[in-house]
Design an enzyme around this catalytic site. Sequence first.
Site, short mmCIF file in Angstrom:
data_model
loop_
_atom_site.label_atom_id
_atom_site.label_comp_id
_atom_site.label_asym_id
_atom_site.label_seq_id
_atom_site.Cartn_x
_atom_site.Cartn_y
_atom_site.Cartn_z
N HIS A 34 17.28 -24.34 -12.02
CA HIS A 34 17.65 -22.44 -12.59
C HIS A 34 18.98 -22.41 -12.88
CE1 HIS A 34 15.69 -18.33 -13.78
NE2 HIS A 34 16.17 -18.49 -14.24
N HIS A 40 14.49 -23.25 -8.12
CA HIS A 40 15.90 -22.11 -7.84
C HIS A 40 16.88 -22.88 -8.43
CE1 HIS A 40 13.40 -18.96 -6.48
NE2 HIS A 40 12.66 -19.02 -5.51
N HIS A 61 10.66 -25.68 -4.15
CA HIS A 61 10.51 -24.67 -4.53
C HIS A 61 11.26 -24.06 -4.18
CE1 HIS A 61 9.62 -20.28 -3.87
NE2 HIS A 61 10.35 -20.23 -3.51
N GLU A 62 12.53 -24.47 -3.71
CA GLU A 62 14.30 -24.38 -3.36
C GLU A 62 14.89 -24.88 -4.79
OE1 GLU A 62 14.81 -22.11 -2.00
OE2 GLU A 62 13.42 -21.87 -0.71
ZN LIG Z 1 11.92 -18.28 -3.63
#
Ligand SMILES: [Zn+2]
Length: 676
Positions: A473, A470, A466-467
């Site tokens: 991105h 990010h 998940h991290e």
């Molecule tokens: Zn998040």
Amino acid sequence: MNPLLHPFKTKHTTAPFSKIKNEHFKPAFKEAISRAKAEVDAIIENPEPPSFENTIVALEFYGDTLDRISSVFFNLNSAETNDEIQKIAKEISPWLSEFSNDIRLNKKLFKRVKSLYENRKSLGLTSEQQTLLEKKYKGFARNGANLNDKGKKTLRELDKKLSKLSLQFGENVLAETNAYELHIANENQLKGLPESAKEAAQMLAKQKGKQGWIFTLDYPSYVPFMTYIDDRGLREKLAKAFGARAFNNNKNDNQQIVLDITKFRHKRAQLLGYQTHAHFVLEERMAETPEKVLSFENTLLQKAKPAAEKEFKQLATLAAKDGVIQFQKWDGAYYAEKLKKQLFDLDQEKLKPYFKLENVIDGVFTVANKLYGLLFKEVNDIDVYHKDVKTYEVTHTNGNFMAVLYADFFPRKGKRNGAWMTSYKGQWKKENSNSRPHISIVCNFTKPTETKPSLLTFNEVTTLFHEFGHALHGMLANTIYPSLSGTSVYWDFVELPSQLLENWCYEKEVLDLFANHYETGEPIPMKLVQKIKDAANFLEGMQTLRQLSFGLLDMAWHAGESPEAIKDVKAFETEVFANTQLYPDVAENCMSTAFSHIFQGGYSSGYYSYKWAEVLDADAFEHFKETGIFNKETAAKFVENVLSKGGTEKPMVLYKRFRGKEPNTDALLKRAGLLK
Ligand SMILES: [Zn+2]
């Protein structure tokens, strides 16, 4: 010499952490603010007529010293803080808000921005430039710059009242949470509770100078109690206390505060020219309007409700075997745990040996390489703020340097809980050079011991993915303006890259890349993988219905035309819940009076975004599934239209370019097993 006040002359201009001392921060902030002020003054006093360059671009790039210092300081305050840093934070925060208020309230500056905004069609701007102009203009307008002096005064009064009320709301919930304790002296009453929860309760009692065990309304104490305690009467007692927080007709009661907050928010929105508070908030969201949020929530509700009712019956039937006649709120978590054990018997401890931290890191790097052509090289010549922090140089297979990546995995004193991605430096383009970002992921994973490496739970594995999503991105960002770069997007869009990447953790093809037993090297058995998948969808109908009930309550409070007509918080809430409640109502309980997300934190008119983000990531992943989870073209489209684009255009526009159509709920319902 204060190292914060000079451009960092380090490798990749990373922060020189070992040279930065706490005493450097305050003088550096003071000096950086005065430099930034001078730059803004130069924009305001520019004798030339306003142009996109001399006003909007100048506003975008002023204050680089201040940005640099703020990134270092506030990131440290989260990841490696101490009393001194916290004290400095308290002192400098008012300086920073005063400075930003001075800019926001400057009439001359707003006049320049507004004249450009009004002529935006004739300026010949690219779509990224138009987005930037609109963002700068809205930053003023949404804070009242278009109001006359009387209107401005009213707005400031409303803001003052609202921030006081939100603070009071939070303090009341906290006071009510802290005021309650359930003291148990007889160990027999603790039947069912795991040893670790028992120990924690005993320690709490000891701290309070008491014998026996103490349970509170804090989640770490409350959740295990509701999940495991066999004594139904005790569960009822604690659940009712929890549900009655700030609804006890005492000095901590939040009923009037809820009514006041919704009334003042509505007034504020109307003053600024919006129909309701929800319209105001959603103007800067992918969902755009309350109508769209409501139709989204009602579509999901239709599909989830039958499944939720079936699951509810299943739990109630299980409870009936214990003689429970009316299945109640305080039975939910308890029988859910029992059913889960029966169905899956998934032992987290059995999974951990397959998820050695180093292997999982290799796994996520491999996924990023196969999808996006990124290469990660661990380096030791970049300064760090703690010896546990690892650093990587990130390049593209085409030879381009992409980013510096910091990774900080283990808990320690001075680091806050949870996991997050942040950056020490953003990405932008200026004078033909592309300034690459410094990205960081911070987690609190199980530490290695002398005999055992760090072995992750499956939950920690998905957290890392998940991290890292990010982080992608951030690392793949490729925009001109820093305030539109990377994760600077509407917040119901920001979880798409992160939640999307989690999907790869459930694929056999991916687990085969890295999930090998740390001692034997044996790959993770497919049977375990299937169990993980099945367990992920457990009681999905009820979970969805619960999330929707909160989202609908949030919208009911904030999208209504006349909140001043609401007199009774509980009655209002009961009516809103009518369509989403499975359990009988508990008269002495109220959700709204302790709904901190929307009345204290920043989630008002935003609760829907949890489900919204799930719909997006499921829909996007379906596209990968259709074309192959490592399909280079699909991945390239995702970079081209989403990961590299940040907030340069409206999220729906970006998403449709990637997907070829608007997202719909089917993929999520299918993944969750709700579409049969
Ligand atoms: Zn998040």
